[in-house]
Scaffold this motif. Structure first.
Motif, PDB file in Angstrom:
ATOM      1  N   GLN A 251       0.806  -1.217   0.000  1.00  0.00           N
ATOM      2  CA  GLN A 251       0.000   0.000   0.000  1.00  0.00           C
ATOM      3  C   GLN A 251       0.845   1.275   0.000  1.00  0.00           C
ATOM      4  O   GLN A 251       0.298   2.375   0.034  1.00  0.00           O
ATOM      5  CB  GLN A 251      -0.939  -0.009   1.218  1.00  0.00           C
TER       6      GLN A 251
ATOM      7  N   TYR B 266       3.059   2.317   2.377  1.00  0.00           N
ATOM      8  CA  TYR B 266       3.144   2.941   3.694  1.00  0.00           C
ATOM      9  C   TYR B 266       4.471   2.647   4.370  1.00  0.00           C
ATOM     10  O   TYR B 266       4.911   1.500   4.416  1.00  0.00           O
ATOM     11  CB  TYR B 266       2.017   2.448   4.609  1.00  0.00           C
TER      12      TYR B 266
ATOM     13  N   ARG C 209       4.396   7.060   7.927  1.00  0.00           N
ATOM     14  CA  ARG C 209       3.116   7.393   7.294  1.00  0.00           C
ATOM     15  C   ARG C 209       1.960   6.695   7.999  1.00  0.00           C
ATOM     16  O   ARG C 209       0.907   7.298   8.229  1.00  0.00           O
ATOM     17  CB  ARG C 209       3.154   7.016   5.816  1.00  0.00           C
ATOM     18  N   LEU C 210       2.155   5.417   8.356  1.00  0.00           N
ATOM     19  CA  LEU C 210       1.092   4.681   9.043  1.00  0.00           C
ATOM     20  C   LEU C 210       0.851   5.271  10.426  1.00  0.00           C
ATOM     21  O   LEU C 210      -0.304   5.473  10.824  1.00  0.00           O
ATOM     22  CB  LEU C 210       1.442   3.192   9.142  1.00  0.00           C
TER      23      LEU C 210
ATOM     24  N   ASP D 265       1.401   8.322  11.417  1.00  0.00           N
ATOM     25  CA  ASP D 265       0.717   9.611  11.226  1.00  0.00           C
ATOM     26  C   ASP D 265      -0.761   9.404  10.925  1.00  0.00           C
ATOM     27  O   ASP D 265      -1.618  10.113  11.461  1.00  0.00           O
ATOM     28  CB  ASP D 265       1.366  10.414  10.102  1.00  0.00           C
ATOM     29  N   SER D 266      -1.072   8.427  10.098  1.00  0.00           N
ATOM     30  CA  SER D 266      -2.465   8.131   9.747  1.00  0.00           C
ATOM     31  C   SER D 266      -3.267   7.650  10.941  1.00  0.00           C
ATOM     32  O   SER D 266      -4.466   7.886  11.028  1.00  0.00           O
ATOM     33  CB  SER D 266      -2.520   7.076   8.641  1.00  0.00           C
ATOM     34  N   MET D 267      -2.582   6.980  11.864  1.00  0.00           N
ATOM     35  CA  MET D 267      -3.238   6.452  13.058  1.00  0.00           C
ATOM     36  C   MET D 267      -3.293   7.461  14.196  1.00  0.00           C
ATOM     37  O   MET D 267      -4.018   7.269  15.165  1.00  0.00           O
ATOM     38  CB  MET D 267      -2.497   5.204  13.557  1.00  0.00           C
TER      39      MET D 267
ATOM     40  N   SER E  94      -8.137   0.269  13.025  1.00  0.00           N
ATOM     41  CA  SER E  94      -7.640   1.436  12.301  1.00  0.00           C
ATOM     42  C   SER E  94      -6.655   1.029  11.212  1.00  0.00           C
ATOM     43  O   SER E  94      -6.768   1.469  10.057  1.00  0.00           O
ATOM     44  CB  SER E  94      -6.974   2.407  13.281  1.00  0.00           C
TER      45      SER E  94
ATOM     46  N   ILE F  22      -6.990   1.569   7.178  1.00  0.00           N
ATOM     47  CA  ILE F  22      -5.988   2.364   6.466  1.00  0.00           C
ATOM     48  C   ILE F  22      -5.326   1.553   5.359  1.00  0.00           C
ATOM     49  O   ILE F  22      -5.151   2.035   4.237  1.00  0.00           O
ATOM     50  CB  ILE F  22      -4.927   2.904   7.449  1.00  0.00           C
TER      51      ILE F  22
END
Length: 74
Positions: free
Chosen positions: A13, A15, A19-20, A22-24, A48, A52
């Protein structure tokens, strides 16, 4: 937990851990600690990550080890 499957999905994906994380909404250090087994993912975190990374069968990544341990105890 199947860390290699999680890492493979992250790569698929596009990530990174940063990045992961930050997304979480967590720090990279917290995510790294969980990925490396120093702490565990909460159910909400597993949900989560599954959303994602578009993981269709999160139980294969997050719950496989527990299932195997339970089966071994039978």
């Amino acid at each position: 937990m199947q860390i290699n499957k999680l890492k493979a999905r992250m790569i698929e994906q596009g990530y990174t851990q940063r990045r992961l994380a930050d997304s979480m909404g967590i720090t990279v250090q917290t995510l790294n600690s969980k990925i490396n087994g120093r702490s565990v993912f909460s159910l909400n975190e597993a949900i989560s990550i599954s959303k994602i990374l578009d993981i269709k069968n999160p139980e294969e990544i997050f719950f496989t080890s527990t299932s195997q341990k339970c089966n071994d105890m039978s």
